[in-house]
Design a protein around this motif. Structure first.
Motif, PDB file in Angstrom:
ATOM      1  N   GLU A  29       1.038  -1.312   0.078  1.00  0.00           N
ATOM      2  CA  GLU A  29       0.166   0.004  -0.012  1.00  0.00           C
ATOM      3  C   GLU A  29       1.040   1.253   0.034  1.00  0.00           C
ATOM      4  N   MET A  78      -7.439  -5.957  -0.352  1.00  0.00           N
ATOM      5  CA  MET A  78      -7.087  -4.521   0.253  1.00  0.00           C
ATOM      6  C   MET A  78      -8.424  -3.607   0.027  1.00  0.00           C
ATOM      7  N   GLU A 116      -5.905  -1.422   3.743  1.00  0.00           N
ATOM      8  CA  GLU A 116      -5.408  -2.292   4.729  1.00  0.00           C
ATOM      9  C   GLU A 116      -5.765  -3.602   4.055  1.00  0.00           C
ATOM     10  N   GLU A 154      -7.571  -7.095   4.230  1.00  0.00           N
ATOM     11  CA  GLU A 154      -8.902  -7.628   4.955  1.00  0.00           C
ATOM     12  C   GLU A 154      -8.957  -9.144   4.865  1.00  0.00           C
ATOM     13  N   ARG A 198      -9.386  -6.556   9.830  1.00  0.00           N
ATOM     14  CA  ARG A 198      -8.424  -5.605   8.903  1.00  0.00           C
ATOM     15  C   ARG A 198      -7.067  -5.331   9.393  1.00  0.00           C
ATOM     16  N   ALA A 221      -3.095  -3.282   9.325  1.00  0.00           N
ATOM     17  CA  ALA A 221      -2.403  -2.100   8.774  1.00  0.00           C
ATOM     18  C   ALA A 221      -1.384  -2.646   8.050  1.00  0.00           C
ATOM     19  N   PRO A 222      -1.038  -1.895   6.827  1.00  0.00           N
ATOM     20  CA  PRO A 222       0.318  -2.030   6.171  1.00  0.00           C
ATOM     21  C   PRO A 222       1.357  -1.495   7.246  1.00  0.00           C
ATOM     22  N   CYS A 266      -4.214  -4.904  14.106  1.00  0.00           N
ATOM     23  CA  CYS A 266      -5.482  -4.983  13.739  1.00  0.00           C
ATOM     24  C   CYS A 266      -6.250  -3.952  13.953  1.00  0.00           C
ATOM     25  N   THR A 267      -6.709  -3.329  13.042  1.00  0.00           N
ATOM     26  CA  THR A 267      -7.460  -2.000  12.891  1.00  0.00           C
ATOM     27  C   THR A 267      -8.918  -2.148  13.068  1.00  0.00           C
ATOM     28  N   ASN A 277      -2.741  -8.915  16.309  1.00  0.00           N
ATOM     29  CA  ASN A 277      -1.905  -8.474  15.256  1.00  0.00           C
ATOM     30  C   ASN A 277      -1.227  -9.367  14.329  1.00  0.00           C
TER      31      ASN A 277
END
Length: 339
Positions: free
Chosen positions: A42, A65, A69, A71, A78, A80-81, A86-87, A102
């Motif tokens: 990303e 993506m 992020e 998914e 989801r 994060a790059p 884990c967001t 995470n």
């Protein structure tokens, strides 16, 4: 594979994907030493992480993506790059992500058109390849191809000139020079360099002797598996073939083979050979090598220097095996790289 070699390879940079492939298809599967990985990218940054969602173990390589992020296709979590944090947990929108949610993220970087990763902090940085940043050069990337052999077999084959006249009769023609002249191998740490003149016969590429005839090869090898051959053509111009091998099983007897080819502007200006033609020719050469690689026994080149016969043309091979053994034994000082 002995435990000491396995540990050495865990601290080595390996290519896991072509950058262009990640951009085009989204998350990709990868593997180092039997560990399944997911590669996603990303905003120009690649991330290499464990392939399975920490929630219920879904394969994230079939995810997508979403809003920059990764998914999970099972429950929509989801990640994060960069950090793999884990967001989002859609089933619990008003609560923070639970513990152990995470992804495990591995050291990774981009170089020479590839995403590289290591299972542990790498002992050494990647070798320099100045042609990759020279505007007079253009590159194309082949592969990847999975092969049933060890990375030393692949790495040695790429530099073994004495097989050209036999394995590559189809791609090079019937007049390839068989005699390998004496040569001297120069060592610097884990790096080897040597130079050989060769006549490839001049019949390949519709008889284009400028690039398929006499030329000078400058070989470079950085253990355990970073290798290049730079060809200098008598009437001007250069090509550079680059080869990497990533072990994808715990025993090291299966590898993922990556390669690239570069040419400078003089190759087309003086010889009329363009990148597409040079890439196709190199692909034909590798396609002839692959079945040979899978029929060698043992599957990995032995480090015992007395179990196989050797000739003067194998000088580089013996030096390479010595360096490789020293890496396993930890006798070569490390140069820790930044990730």
């Amino acid at each position: 594979m002995l435990a000491a070699e396995y540990e050495m390879l865990r601290h080595t940079w390996f290519p896991v994907a072509r950058v262009a492939d990640v951009d085009e298809t989204g998350p990709l599967s990868a593997n180092i030493l039997g560990e399944d990985l997911v590669v996603y990218r990303e905003a120009g940054v690649s991330t290499v992480a464990g392939a399975y969602c920490p929630h219920r173990g879904m394969d994230l390589t079939v995810g997508q993506m979403v809003k920059g992020e990764l998914e999970c296709p099972y429950h929509g979590w989801r990640f994060a790059p960069g950090s793999g944090a884990c967001t989002a947990v859609p089933s619990l929108p008003d609560r923070p992500a639970p513990p152990r949610s995470n992804l495990r993220v591995y050291p990774s970087r981009e170089a020479y058109g590839y995403v590289w990763a290591a299972l542990e902090t790498p002992d050494r940085d990647l070798p320099a390849m100045p042609e990759a940043s020279d505007p007079d050069w253009q590159f194309a990337h082949g592969g990847p191809t999975d092969l049933g052999c060890g990375l030393r077999q692949v790495t040695e084959n790429f530099r073994d000139m004495s097989h050209f006249a036999f394995v590559h009769r189809g791609s090079m023609g019937p007049n390839v020079q068989q005699v390998v002249d004496p040569y001297k191998v120069h060592r610097d740490g884990v790096e080897l360099r040597w130079t050989l003149d060769v006549d490839l016969g001049g019949t390949a590429m519709d008889g284009n002797e400028g690039v398929a005839g006499k030329q000078r090869f400058d070989f470079y090898l950085a253990a355990p598996m970073f290798a290049t051959v730079k060809a200098e053509f008598p009437e001007g111009g250069h090509s550079l073939v680059v080869q990497f091998a990533t072990p994808i099983t715990v025993d090291g007897e299966k590898v993922r083979h990556f390669w690239s080819i570069g040419i400078d502007s003089a190759v087309f200006e003086k010889h009329g050979a363009n990148m597409a033609e040079m890439r196709q020719w190199e692909q034909e050469i590798f396609d002839e090598d692959f079945p040979i690689m899978e029929r060698l026994r043992p599957r990995e080149a032995p480090l015992d220097l007395h179990s196989q016969a050797h000739t003067r043309s194998d000088k580089f091979s013996l030096e390479y095996r010595r360096i490789y053994q020293e890496l396993i034994d930890g006798r070569i000082a490390t140069a820790v790289s930044a990730t």
